[in-house]
Write a protein that holds these residues in place. Sequence first.
Motif, PDB file in Angstrom:
ATOM      1  N   SER A   1      -0.719  -2.933  -4.234  1.00 14.03           N
ATOM      2  CA  SER A   1      -1.234  -3.776  -3.253  1.00 14.03           C
ATOM      3  C   SER A   1      -2.446  -4.569  -3.959  1.00 14.03           C
ATOM      4  O   SER A   1      -2.660  -4.533  -5.044  1.00 14.03           O
ATOM      5  CB  SER A   1      -1.613  -2.976  -2.020  1.00 14.03           C
ATOM      6  OG  SER A   1      -2.607  -2.571  -2.357  1.00 14.03           O
TER       7      SER A   1
ATOM      8  N   VAL B   1       0.790  -1.208   0.153  1.00 17.50           N
ATOM      9  CA  VAL B   1      -0.015   0.037   0.015  1.00 17.50           C
ATOM     10  C   VAL B   1       0.775   1.046   0.049  1.00 17.50           C
ATOM     11  O   VAL B   1       1.840   1.347   0.917  1.00 17.50           O
ATOM     12  CB  VAL B   1      -0.877  -0.027   1.393  1.00 17.50           C
ATOM     13  CG1 VAL B   1      -1.686   1.292   1.303  1.00 17.50           C
ATOM     14  CG2 VAL B   1      -1.565  -1.280   1.265  1.00 17.50           C
TER      15      VAL B   1
ATOM     16  N   LYS C   1      -0.768  -8.301   5.578  1.00 15.90           N
ATOM     17  CA  LYS C   1      -0.983  -9.455   6.440  1.00 15.90           C
ATOM     18  C   LYS C   1      -2.295 -10.189   5.819  1.00 15.90           C
ATOM     19  O   LYS C   1      -2.355 -11.350   5.812  1.00 15.90           O
ATOM     20  CB  LYS C   1      -1.148  -9.344   7.701  1.00 15.90           C
ATOM     21  CG  LYS C   1       0.074  -9.014   8.556  1.00 15.90           C
ATOM     22  CD  LYS C   1      -0.471  -8.918  10.131  1.00 15.90           C
ATOM     23  CE  LYS C   1       1.214  -8.744  10.711  1.00 15.90           C
ATOM     24  NZ  LYS C   1       1.008  -8.503  12.223  1.00 15.90           N
ATOM     25  N   ARG C   2      -3.402  -9.143   5.579  1.00 18.43           N
ATOM     26  CA  ARG C   2      -4.324  -9.843   4.978  1.00 18.43           C
ATOM     27  C   ARG C   2      -4.519 -10.337   3.453  1.00 18.43           C
ATOM     28  O   ARG C   2      -5.604 -10.913   3.125  1.00 18.43           O
ATOM     29  CB  ARG C   2      -5.849  -8.778   5.210  1.00 18.43           C
ATOM     30  CG  ARG C   2      -6.078  -8.482   6.731  1.00 18.43           C
ATOM     31  CD  ARG C   2      -7.122  -7.473   6.719  1.00 18.43           C
ATOM     32  NE  ARG C   2      -7.208  -6.862   8.030  1.00 18.43           N
ATOM     33  CZ  ARG C   2      -8.402  -6.110   8.362  1.00 18.43           C
ATOM     34  NH1 ARG C   2      -9.018  -5.805   7.281  1.00 18.43           N
ATOM     35  NH2 ARG C   2      -8.219  -5.931   9.496  1.00 18.43           N
TER      36      ARG C   2
ATOM     37  N   ARG D   1     -14.213  -9.977  -0.042  1.00 16.09           N
ATOM     38  CA  ARG D   1     -12.812  -9.790   0.651  1.00 16.09           C
ATOM     39  C   ARG D   1     -12.999 -10.483   2.058  1.00 16.09           C
ATOM     40  O   ARG D   1     -12.527 -11.068   2.747  1.00 16.09           O
ATOM     41  CB  ARG D   1     -11.890  -8.788   0.631  1.00 16.09           C
ATOM     42  CG  ARG D   1     -11.480  -8.304  -0.743  1.00 16.09           C
ATOM     43  CD  ARG D   1     -10.890  -6.912  -0.854  1.00 16.09           C
ATOM     44  NE  ARG D   1     -10.017  -6.832  -1.991  1.00 16.09           N
ATOM     45  CZ  ARG D   1     -10.428  -6.402  -3.057  1.00 16.09           C
ATOM     46  NH1 ARG D   1     -11.863  -6.350  -3.180  1.00 16.09           N
ATOM     47  NH2 ARG D   1      -9.833  -6.208  -4.046  1.00 16.09           N
TER      48      ARG D   1
END
Lengths: 479, 142
Positions: free
Chosen positions: A199, A130, A438-439, A410
């Motif tokens: 990202s 990001v 992380k996600r 998501r």
Amino acid sequence: MDIRLEQLDECRWRIPKSGPMRVDGLIFSSNELIKAVKTDESLNQVANVATLPGIVGHSLAMPDIHWGYGFPIGGVAAFDMEDGIVSPGGVGYDINCGCRLMTTLLHAAEIRPVMKDLISALFSSIPTGVGSTGPLHLSKKEETEVAVQGAAWAVNKGFGTPEDLERIEDTGTMEGADPSVLSERAIKRGRDQLGTLGSGNHFLEIQVVDKIYDMEKARAFGLSEGQVTILIHSGSRGFGHQICDDFLKEMASQMHKAPFDLPDRQLACAMLKSDQGRRYLAAMACAANYAWANRQILMHWTQETLNRALSIGPKELGMKLLYDVCHNIAKKERHRVEGNEVVVCVHRKGATRALPPGHPLLPEIYRQVGQPVLIPGDMGTYSYVLAGSEGSMEQSFGSTCHGAGRVLSRAKATKMAKGRSIHRELEDKGIFVQSRGKRTLKEEMPEAYKDVSQVVEVVHRANLACKVARLRPLGVIKG
Amino acid sequence: MNSHIPDFTLLDHTADLGILVRGSDLTNLFEAAAIALIRIMVGGEPSGNTESINISVEGQDLNDLMVRWLGEILYLFEGEERLITDVTIGFISASRLDALVATVPFDPARHEILCEIKAVTYHEIEVVKRGSRWEAKIIFDL
């Protein structure tokens, strides 16, 4: 709007014109894929696009259609240059988000033992994540040069070679770019993000050619079984997002003056021949050029990294650009509509141009076989190389699908992945993954996407593009 | 003043992400929406030198005003690399708001990015009064 859906044959469905719709909707799908499409709002969105002024032919949707905002993702619509509109929402926030495929002289067996190291090396050298910024920091002058010149700017600065340019859609430079129409905010956001992957669903993947479907076309594309290829998926980063946002807000604030009703504010648009429409196209072209320069630089750094990590020279690596396509764009193109040749503005939002053999816009190297079309799958399954077919010009304004398309939100994907190690599951399949967020891995896990093989099968059968080769992932870096 | 946890829930949307925010009045609703946006994007305790910034936004109606307001908050993060830690809306009408936001510089070492939001969309945007409370539905592009 009440949507009536009629099946025309095994891969085409029609939404007949009704109410404010100006044309029919036409969806390319299969009996299996259409089930998921019926459960969300995307068919309504196809119908909404059909209400926009100046739309010609059909409001189209590719088999990877899913619910977007305003236009569906996988939507294609062409508008008359005189009475038609251009819509920033019909292009999307990530202007010229696209794919670039490179071939190498490496064989999968040679690199499999060092795969983990290669992915680590790429993850360290390619800025991901990001708001990621890279080693390039552009002055305002340099940024405006990028916006006008596109991939050619990067080549002039030593990223890649002039031979790369003919292997990029529009040779990596969209005409009509005018940086004077850009906001200060757009300029600011673009300054430090050139040469970054981003990202979400953006990635860089090392792959192996796993299957060849069409030997002749594969040979023309330089593909052979067992060969290592690299696929990059990225776009125009914050620069493009800001441009879309700026113009969407400007147009949305004036829609109350428009002589037609807008079913969704996200479809805000301007007449193509208006000053506002022209300014948007000039700004959009800047973002398209930025994205092409971005992927050109990412390719160059990938080559440098692989040379270093494998301790081999550029000749031994033999990295060559196969093609670079965009899948979020609006372009003035020549098409046949009701027997007449006309110039229209084709919006592709999550759709890829797919020119058939013999098309005058194709470079000499691909003139006989058709334009390479790159269709990434999710990170656990295959990606495909297709070639544009004759049917694309007759049915879809020279367009085909762009990817797998999400089936799970998501949030649902993250819930489904709870307690699982997606990283380990992929490694068990021989796919090494490194990601910044992380996600990201959970959100982007294979089950979150449609089966790309089914999507590709539809466009193959519908004669929009034909299958040339299948690519299997060996390693992936994500934002 | 709105540093407490905002009242919001995440909405499921196949391609993107939405939120449903609630507030006791319009001021509270718009403050909560701004804090919710930051909480979705960034984790960790925001810290660093605080700088206060005045923001004024105009819109066609409440829906437009919400999209533009959150767009400003997003730009502060994406363009200026500043995270808001507190919001005080001094004036709000159907077409304008004036706010003072407290911000800290984004620091990748301290703040964890949870989710990249590319834009605040007009898609299905809705700012409505339900009974005595206000509610807003907003879809973000990811």
